[in-house]
Design a protein around this motif. Sequence first.
Motif, PDB file in Angstrom:
ATOM      1  N   LEU A 135       0.834  -1.215   0.000  1.00  0.00           N
ATOM      2  CA  LEU A 135       0.000   0.000   0.000  1.00  0.00           C
ATOM      3  C   LEU A 135       0.861   1.255   0.000  1.00  0.00           C
ATOM      4  CD1 LEU A 135      -2.624   1.669   0.404  1.00  0.00           C
ATOM      5  CD2 LEU A 135      -2.367   1.242   2.865  1.00  0.00           C
ATOM      6  N   ILE A 136       1.914   1.262   0.794  1.00  0.00           N
ATOM      7  CA  ILE A 136       2.806   2.429   0.877  1.00  0.00           C
ATOM      8  C   ILE A 136       3.458   2.697  -0.482  1.00  0.00           C
ATOM      9  CG2 ILE A 136       4.889   3.351   1.953  1.00  0.00           C
ATOM     10  CD1 ILE A 136       2.399   3.287   3.753  1.00  0.00           C
ATOM     11  N   HIS A 137       3.936   1.655  -1.139  1.00  0.00           N
ATOM     12  CA  HIS A 137       4.551   1.824  -2.461  1.00  0.00           C
ATOM     13  C   HIS A 137       3.525   2.346  -3.480  1.00  0.00           C
ATOM     14  CE1 HIS A 137       8.072   0.015  -0.914  1.00  0.00           C
ATOM     15  NE2 HIS A 137       7.664  -1.247  -0.973  1.00  0.00           N
ATOM     16  N   ILE A 138       2.343   1.766  -3.449  1.00  0.00           N
ATOM     17  CA  ILE A 138       1.305   2.145  -4.414  1.00  0.00           C
ATOM     18  C   ILE A 138       0.838   3.581  -4.167  1.00  0.00           C
ATOM     19  CG2 ILE A 138      -1.094   1.680  -5.102  1.00  0.00           C
ATOM     20  CD1 ILE A 138      -0.458  -1.294  -4.731  1.00  0.00           C
ATOM     21  N   PHE A 139       0.691   3.956  -2.903  1.00  0.00           N
ATOM     22  CA  PHE A 139       0.267   5.326  -2.588  1.00  0.00           C
ATOM     23  C   PHE A 139       1.316   6.328  -3.054  1.00  0.00           C
ATOM     24  CE2 PHE A 139       0.022   9.093   0.049  1.00  0.00           C
ATOM     25  CZ  PHE A 139      -1.339   9.373   0.051  1.00  0.00           C
ATOM     26  N   GLN A 140       2.585   5.984  -2.894  1.00  0.00           N
ATOM     27  CA  GLN A 140       3.663   6.869  -3.321  1.00  0.00           C
ATOM     28  C   GLN A 140       3.598   7.117  -4.827  1.00  0.00           C
ATOM     29  OE1 GLN A 140       7.409   5.672  -1.678  1.00  0.00           O
ATOM     30  NE2 GLN A 140       8.623   7.061  -2.951  1.00  0.00           N
ATOM     31  N   GLY A 141       3.349   6.057  -5.599  1.00  0.00           N
ATOM     32  CA  GLY A 141       3.210   6.224  -7.040  1.00  0.00           C
ATOM     33  C   GLY A 141       1.932   6.974  -7.397  1.00  0.00           C
ATOM     34  N   PHE A 142       0.858   6.727  -6.653  1.00  0.00           N
ATOM     35  CA  PHE A 142      -0.425   7.389  -6.906  1.00  0.00           C
ATOM     36  C   PHE A 142      -0.336   8.891  -6.629  1.00  0.00           C
ATOM     37  CE2 PHE A 142      -4.559   8.830  -5.183  1.00  0.00           C
ATOM     38  CZ  PHE A 142      -5.349   8.618  -6.303  1.00  0.00           C
ATOM     39  N   PHE A 143       0.325   9.250  -5.557  1.00  0.00           N
ATOM     40  CA  PHE A 143       0.454  10.659  -5.181  1.00  0.00           C
ATOM     41  C   PHE A 143       1.213  11.448  -6.247  1.00  0.00           C
ATOM     42  CE2 PHE A 143       2.507  14.279  -3.226  1.00  0.00           C
ATOM     43  CZ  PHE A 143       1.558  14.790  -2.356  1.00  0.00           C
ATOM     44  N   THR A 144       2.241  10.834  -6.817  1.00  0.00           N
ATOM     45  CA  THR A 144       3.107  11.533  -7.772  1.00  0.00           C
ATOM     46  C   THR A 144       2.710  11.241  -9.223  1.00  0.00           C
ATOM     47  OG1 THR A 144       4.688   9.687  -7.794  1.00  0.00           O
ATOM     48  CG2 THR A 144       5.025  11.413  -6.142  1.00  0.00           C
ATOM     49  N   ASN A 145       1.531  10.688  -9.426  1.00  0.00           N
ATOM     50  CA  ASN A 145       1.142  10.205 -10.747  1.00  0.00           C
ATOM     51  C   ASN A 145       1.146  11.296 -11.815  1.00  0.00           C
ATOM     52  OD1 ASN A 145       0.314   8.072 -12.482  1.00  0.00           O
ATOM     53  ND2 ASN A 145      -1.785   8.841 -12.392  1.00  0.00           N
ATOM     54  N   ASN A 146       0.710  12.490 -11.482  1.00  0.00           N
ATOM     55  CA  ASN A 146       0.613  13.581 -12.458  1.00  0.00           C
ATOM     56  C   ASN A 146       1.776  14.559 -12.363  1.00  0.00           C
ATOM     57  OD1 ASN A 146      -1.900  12.626 -13.444  1.00  0.00           O
ATOM     58  ND2 ASN A 146      -2.952  13.566 -11.710  1.00  0.00           N
ATOM     59  N   THR A 147       2.857  14.116 -11.752  1.00  0.00           N
ATOM     60  CA  THR A 147       4.038  14.976 -11.613  1.00  0.00           C
ATOM     61  C   THR A 147       5.266  14.242 -12.130  1.00  0.00           C
ATOM     62  OG1 THR A 147       4.691  14.194  -9.401  1.00  0.00           O
ATOM     63  CG2 THR A 147       2.991  15.920  -9.511  1.00  0.00           C
ATOM     64  N   ASP A 148       6.389  14.945 -12.140  1.00  0.00           N
ATOM     65  CA  ASP A 148       7.652  14.336 -12.550  1.00  0.00           C
ATOM     66  C   ASP A 148       8.385  13.743 -11.351  1.00  0.00           C
ATOM     67  OD1 ASP A 148       9.654  13.789 -14.608  1.00  0.00           O
ATOM     68  OD2 ASP A 148      10.904  15.256 -13.539  1.00  0.00           O
ATOM     69  N   GLN A 149       7.756  13.787 -10.175  1.00  0.00           N
ATOM     70  CA  GLN A 149       8.405  13.322  -8.957  1.00  0.00           C
ATOM     71  C   GLN A 149       8.082  11.863  -8.672  1.00  0.00           C
ATOM     72  OE1 GLN A 149      10.666  15.223  -7.065  1.00  0.00           O
ATOM     73  NE2 GLN A 149      10.449  16.432  -8.950  1.00  0.00           N
ATOM     74  N   LEU A 150       8.943  11.221  -7.919  1.00  0.00           N
ATOM     75  CA  LEU A 150       8.749   9.838  -7.502  1.00  0.00           C
ATOM     76  C   LEU A 150       8.583   9.701  -5.993  1.00  0.00           C
ATOM     77  CD1 LEU A 150      11.399   8.121  -9.804  1.00  0.00           C
ATOM     78  CD2 LEU A 150       8.917   7.888  -9.976  1.00  0.00           C
ATOM     79  N   VAL A 151       8.663  10.830  -5.299  1.00  0.00           N
ATOM     80  CA  VAL A 151       8.553  10.812  -3.833  1.00  0.00           C
ATOM     81  C   VAL A 151       7.611  11.912  -3.375  1.00  0.00           C
ATOM     82  CG1 VAL A 151      10.886   9.873  -3.564  1.00  0.00           C
ATOM     83  CG2 VAL A 151      10.530  12.352  -3.511  1.00  0.00           C
ATOM     84  N   LEU A 152       7.203  11.835  -2.122  1.00  0.00           N
ATOM     85  CA  LEU A 152       6.357  12.873  -1.535  1.00  0.00           C
ATOM     86  C   LEU A 152       7.239  13.951  -0.917  1.00  0.00           C
ATOM     87  CD1 LEU A 152       4.343  10.426  -1.734  1.00  0.00           C
ATOM     88  CD2 LEU A 152       3.256  11.361   0.329  1.00  0.00           C
TER      89      LEU A 152
END
Length: 475
Positions: A135-152
């Motif tokens: 869940l943590i990995h998936i949320f991290q990708g979901f949060f940054t989905n529309n950006t060029d970032q890979l982290v919060l």
Amino acid sequence: MGFFQLPICYKGSLCCQLFLFFICLLIFQHVTAQQTQPSSLLEFAKEPVSEQPGLFDPIDISPALIPKYQYPIEPLPPMYPIFPTRYEPILSGKCPVNFSNSELSIILDKTAADCSAPLAPLVGNVICCPQFSSLIHIFQGFFTNNTDQLVLPDTVADHCFSDIMSVLAGRAANSTLPTLCSIKSSNFTGGSCPVKDVSTFEKTVNTSKLLEACSTIDQLKECCRPICQPAIMNAALQISGRQMMFNDNENVVGEMNHTDYLHDCKGVVYSYISKKLSFEAADTAFRILSACKVNKVCPLTFKEPSEVISACQNVAAPSPSCCNSLHTYIAWLQKQMLITNKQAIICATLFGSMLRKGGVLTNVYELCDVDLNDFSLPAYGLPEGCLLRSLPANVISDNSSGISFTCDLSENVAAPWPSSSSITSVSLCAPEMSLPALPTSQTFKNIGCNSSGMGFLVLIFFIFPLQCIVVLKRF
């Protein structure tokens, strides 16, 4: 006086036939009264099966078959939980994520079920923590989905982590997951990894090769002949800037595996995979990778078996004192948690090596009838331990049937006795692996789930000994 005398019945007379009929009727009623409950339960157990099951079909045990104890004499077992009430969580409002998103909500529901409040400590190592980590990995990708970032960003990582915990708690998950699973908000930020954006990541890593290796994982091969795992490690080494050091000095690898930066960079790689795969595909991949990891070690905690060693040191035949001491120790181990069949092999081998080191050279597992499932926690209604399958598994939860999970009864075989006291690792991969022999008709000594009021299950599990769906009813 003659009025009260019994009539004399001659053979073949109507009087004699009626007399025998009433005697047979009374006997039949008495026998029927004793057999009615098991018979009706047996028929009820067959109701969920719509067609004749095959040998490899799971057995559905209706929640209604689990005994209801209105006034229990002693505390109920830990596998008979009281379910917490679901509620609407209070969010911080500082995490810019729509938690009602359908795909995200499905993963949250799945995690909450796998980490339900009463069961999380018992299934944490095998079911809960792998799903929470996914869940943590998936949320991290979901949060940054529309950006060029890979982290919060650091400014929202704490708020988002807190909101995730609030949502999970609102869906009846255990509130101690961060401690239980050793996961914290800093996992979102990429920590000390130097690459945290998509552009740099794709310039540094062969992403097509990475996604090809991890998009579809063969769960039967990945743990022994890994493809995705080395691809993730290689990508983490590349973005960490240590790939050249890795190539120059192979001895550095052992040190690098334990450094924060490599761990942080692996988190960034997981985030990239999450951005590129669907939620379901990413969750499946991450759970398989977790299964490979957890099935390599025994999660049980062992204390010094001095009493067992003292009682079993010189035995060459079944000994009551030795077997009692051994079973007492294993019963203590069994109370810790549910483990998988592969973990049970490792645990049994590890404990056996401890006994051999103390001077117990005879195979006391064989002498005292110790099976693999004796090392795992019993599910309620089962007299023996419930071994979970080594493949990724989930808890199923719903309001009507409570919670359920699958026990793998095919591992009801003798625990392996080690050939040496110096065993440090056990290989479970072919051709190196050596599993215990399958049980014969003589070794089905404790087959089934026999307990008070549930003896009919012995027949069912004897016919279909491979799997058992254990359902815990909410009362």
